[in-house]
Design a protein around this motif. Structure first.
Motif, short mmCIF file in Angstrom:
data_model
loop_
_atom_site.label_atom_id
_atom_site.label_comp_id
_atom_site.label_asym_id
_atom_site.label_seq_id
_atom_site.Cartn_x
_atom_site.Cartn_y
_atom_site.Cartn_z
N SER A 266 0.60 -1.07 -0.15
CA SER A 266 -0.23 0.01 -0.20
C SER A 266 0.89 1.18 0.12
O SER A 266 2.09 1.04 0.28
CB SER A 266 -0.87 0.11 1.16
OG SER A 266 -0.06 0.31 2.22
N THR A 268 1.29 3.68 2.17
CA THR A 268 1.88 3.79 3.67
C THR A 268 2.79 2.81 3.72
O THR A 268 3.83 3.10 4.33
CB THR A 268 0.49 3.99 4.50
OG1 THR A 268 -0.21 2.80 4.17
CG2 THR A 268 -0.05 5.02 4.65
N GLN A 269 2.54 1.65 3.30
CA GLN A 269 3.58 0.33 3.62
C GLN A 269 4.75 0.74 2.78
O GLN A 269 5.97 0.49 3.31
CB GLN A 269 3.03 -0.96 3.37
CG GLN A 269 1.83 -1.38 4.34
CD GLN A 269 1.17 -2.66 3.57
OE1 GLN A 269 1.25 -2.84 2.41
NE2 GLN A 269 0.25 -3.32 4.51
N ALA A 271 6.20 3.74 1.89
CA ALA A 271 6.83 4.78 2.40
C ALA A 271 7.74 4.41 3.34
O ALA A 271 8.63 4.96 3.40
CB ALA A 271 5.77 5.70 2.62
N VAL A 272 7.29 3.65 4.42
CA VAL A 272 7.82 3.27 5.70
C VAL A 272 8.84 2.35 5.22
O VAL A 272 9.78 2.16 5.63
CB VAL A 272 6.72 2.74 6.68
CG1 VAL A 272 7.66 2.24 7.98
CG2 VAL A 272 5.77 3.68 7.22
N LEU A 311 7.97 11.79 6.95
CA LEU A 311 6.40 11.13 6.75
C LEU A 311 5.62 11.81 7.68
O LEU A 311 4.53 11.70 7.71
CB LEU A 311 6.54 9.53 7.01
CG LEU A 311 7.37 8.63 5.96
CD1 LEU A 311 7.21 7.26 6.51
CD2 LEU A 311 6.67 8.91 4.69
N ILE A 313 5.68 11.44 10.92
CA ILE A 313 5.45 10.69 12.26
C ILE A 313 6.18 11.18 13.24
O ILE A 313 5.85 11.35 14.61
CB ILE A 313 5.74 9.27 12.04
CG1 ILE A 313 5.03 8.42 10.96
CG2 ILE A 313 5.75 8.40 13.32
CD1 ILE A 313 5.54 7.41 10.52
N ARG A 415 -2.24 7.28 10.41
CA ARG A 415 -2.46 6.82 9.19
C ARG A 415 -1.50 5.75 8.37
O ARG A 415 -1.93 5.20 7.22
CB ARG A 415 -1.86 8.15 8.06
CG ARG A 415 -2.87 9.20 8.36
CD ARG A 415 -2.57 10.18 7.00
NE ARG A 415 -1.11 10.78 7.04
CZ ARG A 415 -0.77 11.71 7.65
NH1 ARG A 415 -1.46 12.36 8.39
NH2 ARG A 415 0.39 12.12 7.43
N PHE A 416 -0.50 5.01 9.36
CA PHE A 416 0.25 3.93 9.00
C PHE A 416 -0.19 2.70 9.66
O PHE A 416 0.71 1.85 10.04
CB PHE A 416 1.61 4.31 9.29
CG PHE A 416 2.15 5.65 8.51
CD1 PHE A 416 2.61 5.27 7.18
CD2 PHE A 416 1.94 6.88 8.74
CE1 PHE A 416 3.32 6.24 6.53
CE2 PHE A 416 2.31 7.86 8.03
CZ PHE A 416 3.08 7.82 6.76
N SER A 417 -1.51 2.87 10.06
CA SER A 417 -1.84 1.49 10.88
C SER A 417 -1.70 0.30 10.15
O SER A 417 -1.69 -0.81 10.80
CB SER A 417 -3.54 1.71 11.39
OG SER A 417 -4.28 1.92 10.33
N ASP A 418 -1.48 0.13 8.79
CA ASP A 418 -1.38 -1.10 8.34
C ASP A 418 0.16 -1.53 8.01
O ASP A 418 0.58 -2.25 7.33
CB ASP A 418 -1.90 -1.12 6.75
CG ASP A 418 -1.59 -0.05 5.80
OD1 ASP A 418 -0.49 0.79 6.40
OD2 ASP A 418 -1.58 -0.23 4.47
#
Ligand code: GLY
Ligand code: MN
Ligand code: MN
Length: 458
Positions: A266, A268-269, A271-272, A311, A313, A415-418
């Protein structure tokens, strides 16, 4: 793992063991006695857990011989148990002392002669992992000073790998790469974690190898050493797999990859993931002779922190965030450890192996889990394994989060809960001019990882 016969050790490894023994003997002032150890029974003596010999013994002998002891007393002599009348029936024939001596290039005597050879001296030793051998070690007096000298001699011998050990580490790395490709290739929504784990371990088994530690294959990557494999893979999950081969002579691989179950990260995934990958690259870039490993850790911590600031965070000055250990809320462990015959090489000796004389563990949250703080030397092998984890217990820990204050932006984090857990781990050999990533054949770029997912099913 290996027995004396069919164990996979080559004449070259046995020659290397002879040179290692000579080096350790030179460093000793009195006798030393190192046990191979024994297999622990599951519920009765002939139903045993797999035997895994002590790494110190494997380093110096090259063969896993249950119940054997290596005496270093001016010269090296191996003492081996005499098989009982039923042993050949249940466990097969074992080579006698003469055949073993020829194979190993080492004097071999029956175990019954050991007590007399030691006499009433207190031979130096390293406390065994298994209870039965520890109890046998109680038969001899212990001399803490002699034990410390032996530990230092073993560390000096094992810290920098010789060519034979490096060849084994390369084999472990190649098999570990194959296991991860198999794991990615057999991942699909609806499968169980154990099905992916089975494919990964099968890739090792097909090469005559086993695992160097309990495989971690979990959609809950935030549990750092997750031992459960019964979860069902959902399309939106990331799967974290930390699986490493053990060669037939006992050397370890230790690799982690994290991939999307659906075959697509995803946004978000991804990006991290890219932040963790950049932190890993920053750390690997620094690996070279003379570099302090703690600085490799801090380079990764800084790069990870920069990414988390980008990001949204975290907010604030990167150096200040790292000094206050705010990054450790997401990257609570060290950047890696020594690798060799043990996956965390020589950690049975505590920090004596991992920490250079005069250096001790920091009490800081962001440095306290660092397992290695030596200056790197050519021939050392280390892992480089940054991660990002949302560990609920850490993020709810008022004492730990208080220092972050409003520099931790929980609304952005939501927003990065996944992204529960990402780790990217490779095995790196320090060379004369820099480093070599032994596991570089395994892709880590996000699009390359995506391309591997489900490949063996399609
Ligand atoms: N596989 C355990 C570790 O990475 O340290
Ligand atoms: Mn590791
Ligand atoms: Mn690992």
């Amino acid at each position: 793992m290996l027995q004396a016969e069919g164990g996979g050790a080559s004449a070259g490894l046995f020659r290397a063991c002879a040179a290692r023994r000579a080096g350790v003997l030179r460093d000793l002032e009195g006798p030393a006695l190192l046990p191979a150890g024994q297999a622990a029974p599951r519920n009765y003596p002939a139903n045993r857990h797999p035997f895994r010999a002590s790494s110190h013994f494997l380093h110096l002998v090259g063969a896993a011989l249950p119940g054997a002891w290596l005496l270093l007393d001016g010269e090296a002599t191996l003492y081996v148990p005499t098989p009982g009348p039923d042993d050949a029936l249940w466990h097969g024939p074992v080579p006698g002392p003469g055949a073993l001596a020829e194979q190993l290039g080492l004097a071999v005597r029956p175990l019954e002669a050991l007590a007399r050879a030691v006499g009433d001296r207190a031979p130096a030793t390293v406390t065994a992992q298994d209870a039965a051998t520890r109890s046998d070690q109680g038969a001899w007096a212990r001399d803490a000073e002699a034990d410390a000298r032996l530990a230092d001699a073993l560390i000096a011998s094992r810290l920098v790998h010789d060519e034979a050990a490096i060849a084994e580490l390369r084999d472990a790395a190649a098999a570990t790469v194959a296991a991860h490709l198999a794991g990615m290739g057999h991942t699909a929504p609806g499968r169980r974690e154990w099905a992916v784990r089975a494919e990964m371990e099968a890739a090792l088994g097909r090469r005559g190898m086993g695992t160097a530690y309990g495989s971690i294959v979990s959609v809950h990557g935030e549990v750092l050493h997750n031992e459960h494999h019964d979860g069902v893979l959902a399309a939106g999950d990331l799967l974290l797999a930390d699986v490493g081969a053990e060669t037939r002579t006992g050397y370890a691989g230790d690799v982690t990859r994290t991939w999307p179950v659906s075959g697509r990260f995803s946004p978000t995934q991804r990006a991290v993931y890219e932040v963790v990958l950049a932190a890993q690259a920053a750390a690997i870039d620094r690996v070279a002779p003379g570099v302090r490993y703690r600085d490799v850790h801090l380079a990764a911590a800084r790069r990870l922190t920069e990414g988390l600031v980008d990001l949204g965070i975290l907010r604030g000055d990167v150096d200040g965030l790292v000094e206050d250990d705010v990054h450790a809320l997401f990257f609570p462990h060290g950047i890696g450890h020594l690798l060799g015959l043990d996956v965390h090489d020589m950690e049975d000796l505590g920090d004596r192996a991992g920490y250079a004389p005069g250096r001790t563990r920091s009490g800081r949250f962001g440095l306290g889990y660092l397992r290695l703080d030596r200056d790197l030397q050519p021939g050392m092998a280390v892992t480089i394994e940054p991660g990002f984890y949302q560990v609920p217990a850490l993020l709810a820990d008022d004492a730990r989060t208080a220092r972050a204050g409003d520099r931790l932006v929980r609304s952005a984090l939501a927003r990065f809960s996944d992204v529960r857990g990402i780790r990217i781990e490779d095995d790196v050999l320090v060379t004369a001019t820099g480093h070599e990533v032994l596991t570089r054949a395994l892709p880590s770029a996000p699009e390359s990882v995506e391309a591997e997912v489900g490949r063996c099913i399609a």
